[in-house]
Design an enzyme around this catalytic site. Structure first.
Site, PDB file in Angstrom:
ATOM      1  CG  ASP A 340      -1.874   1.108   1.310  1.00  0.00           C
ATOM      2  OD1 ASP A 340      -2.629   1.299   0.348  1.00  0.00           O
ATOM      3  OD2 ASP A 340      -1.878   1.816   2.337  1.00  0.00           O
ATOM      4  CD  GLU A 369      -2.130   2.763  -3.427  1.00  0.00           C
ATOM      5  OE1 GLU A 369      -3.162   3.420  -3.674  1.00  0.00           O
ATOM      6  OE2 GLU A 369      -1.710   2.562  -2.266  1.00  0.00           O
TER       7      GLU A 369
END
Length: 611
Positions: A340, A369
């Site tokens: 993330d 990400e």
């Protein structure tokens, strides 16, 4: 006549795109005779002081051009930018990039060249694999879980088809503490469905214990959220997925934790967090400006305190410890991680994470990400080393999504080609083939809604707004076109759960509705199933090169090629039908009429053809 150099053509540059360290790179520049050039150099620079200057050799004259050639190799990994310097009769001048394929004198852009480590390789199983993203609370519920230790307060919807709760409480807070009860056993029970959809990789949004339904506010990295089940449930899910030939990828949230967590413990529930215990072993993880009430948090959200990722205690817990978070979940059956907000994690953290992950399983996947071009990304003032230093196997490929959506909004095949080829040129080939290509995610509106409704009203208005039947028909037609591009471009097409079933929804939380079991839009589902089957069957769609042919500005036509196998993807974005001959086997069709050996593509019609 301009100085001729086109980095996209092997006539001018080999190899195409990136190079490995010490790999020979050949360049050819054609300079018009009337420039009276006596020498050409290529100037390569980096963001640091390192750079190179390499001279060309005049090898030929042809059609009014002097042909200059050179070959060099780069001994250091890094991101390089280059241009040419020519020695003319009136003195030196510089040659820069102009647009996609042209050049300009003394002004313009630099060409980009990524040099990455020789030992860098991505796991073979993920090249061209079909991925399926699941928001665990909303996919499927099987039985019930022991909620004794579920963090309070929370509530569970009685109706699976409810709209996720979005209104603030009396304090103006949106708590995200409404649940639907989707669980690990539910995902396990639906593995046969995913197999029928030809899914190779399951990507799960966070499953660790947390307060919220999205679970990006980690409470305990080491255990599943009680509402999802137990370690045994997760291990059984992975084991059954592996038996069916599927991988399971977890979401790793390591830039911050939850305030209501074992580590921070602002609510004084766990007893030894950084707030509840001044002598906490986790105290060094967090940055307090004024203990315990003022601290650095993610984007200023005080329920998400940021961690010091390079703190030795944090590194030991997440990465280096014998029973670290990585080791723990890999031992239970996980096959890799999605990081993330990778651009908020230090490069050194990512490099250490990769090293440990590959020690545990050399074929594990590490995906980040990143919303922009990840090859030249700058975040927090630093150029990122995702590819130049071999940190990530893959990233979420939002640039391809943007290219597809832009074409669907305003068809321009030339712009589409340029946007796609920019990524193809900038990313190492092994990375390119395992990019995560999504049309929707938990952070974006649903693709069907995007293509069928441009409404920009209030959140309350959006909560119960759905497409009319006529609007849905048109949106489905365009989603089929978008999915055909998604599945035949280089990379891993990722289906966001329910997109294939016709789920609608604007931004969070309406893009996180529950899967409509028993009410699927079967025509759309069948299209995704066919595209998944084709992706898995043909090697050219997994690892093939891509070239474009543009019959007109409103028609996308590209070809994937590998070992003599050639597959054409054609999408008609024009307002008028188009006709083309069938020159091979029709693998997939959408909104097409056939007449003998002719195909008539309606507006947003699609043909995928094996030549």
């Amino acid at each position: 006549m301009n100085v001729a150099f086109n980095c996209l053509l092997e006539e001018y540059k080999t190899p195409f795109g990136c190079v490995m360290e010490n790999q020979p790179c050949s360049l050819t520049v054609k300079v018009p005779d009337y420039y009276a050039v006596s020498g050409v150099d290529v100037i390569l620079t980096t963001d640091t002081a390192y750079g190179m200057q390499v001279s060309f050799e005049l090898t030929d004259t042809q059609d009014g051009y002097q042909i200059y050639k050179t070959q060099f190799s780069l001994p250091r990994c890094g991101l390089y930018f280059y241009h040419f310097r020519c020695q003319g009769a009136q003195g030196p001048f510089q040659v820069y990039r102009c647009g996609e394929t042209d050049t300009s004198i003394n002004q313009g852009d630099l060409w980009q060249l990524t040099c990455y480590p020789q030992q860098f390789h991505t796991p073979k199983a993920y090249a061209g694999a079909v991925m399926y993203q699941i928001f665990p609370d909303r996919f499927f519920r099987s039985g019930s879980c022991d909620l004794t230790e579920k963090l309070q307060p929370y509530w569970v919807h009685e109706n699976w088809d409810d709209t996720p709760y979005y209104l603030p409480n009396e304090h103006g807070e949106v708590l995200n503490n409404d649940f639907f009860g989707g669980n690990l056993r539910g995902i396990r029970e639906k593995l046969p469905y995913l197999k029928r959809m030809h899914v190779d990789v399951i990507y799960l949004n966070p499953i660790s214990m947390a307060f919220s339904n999205h679970r990006y506010d980690t409470a305990d990295y080491m255990r599943p959220d009680p509402m999802l089940g137990t370690e045994e449930d997760f291990s059984a899910l992975c084991a059954d997925a592996h038996k069916l030939g599927m991988k399971v990828i977890l979401d790793g949230v390591f830039s911050h934790t939850g305030s209501n967590s074992v580590y921070f413990d602002r609510n004084h529930i766990f007893g030894h967090g950084a707030v509840s215990d001044p002598n906490s072993p986790y105290r060094s993880w967090f940055d307090f400006q004024e203990y315990p009430n003022r601290y650095t948090s993610w984007w200023g959200i005080d329920t998400l305190p940021c961690v010091n990722e390079m703190d030795p205690a944090f590194l030991e817990h997440i990465i280096t410890g014998e029973n670290s978070v990585i080791a723990h979940w890999m031992s239970l059956g996980a096959d890799g991680f999605r990081l993330d907000v990778a651009d908020e994690l230090p490069d050194d953290f990512i490099a250490l994470f990769r090293q440990r992950l590959k020690e545990l399983n050399p074929e594990a996947l590490l995906l980040g990400e990143v919303w922009e071009d990840a090859s030249n990304k700058i975040s927090y003032g630093a150029r990122r080393k995702y590819f130049s230093h071999g940190e990530l196997d893959s990233v979420m490929n939002y640039p391809f999504r943007s290219a597809i959506l832009s074409f669907l909004a305003q068809p321009d095949a030339n712009s589409f080609r340029a946007n796609i080829m920019s990524v193809v040129e900038h990313y190492p080939q092994e990375v390119l083939h395992c990019l995560m290509n999504s049309l929707s995610t938990h952070d974006t509106p649903r693709i069907l809604t995007l293509l069928g409704d441009s409404f920009d009203g209030s959140k309350q208005e959006k909560a119960n707004r759905f497409l009319s039947e006529d609007a849905k028909l048109w949106a489905v037609r365009r989603e089929c076109a978008a999915a055909a591009l998604q599945f035949t471009l280089p990379g891993m097409p990722c289906i966001y759960y329910g997109d294939e079933a016709g789920l609608e929804g604007f931004e969070d939380p309406f893009n996180r509705r529950c899967f409509p079991w028993g009410r699927e839009l079967t025509s759309l589902q069948t299209a995704y199933e066919s595209l998944s089957r084709i992706k898995g069957r043909y090697a050219a769609l997994k690892r093939g090169h891509i070239t474009f042919e543009n019959p007109n500005d409103h028609v996308i036509h590209f070809i994937r090629t590998l070992n003599g196998q050639r597959i054409h993807t054609i999408v008609n974005g024009g307002s008028d039908p188009m006709t083309l001959p069938i020159t091979g086997q029709l693998l997939f069709q959408s909104y097409i009429n056939m007449e003998k050996r002719l195909l008539h593509l309606e507006p947003w019609g699609v043909a995928i053809i094996l030549e």
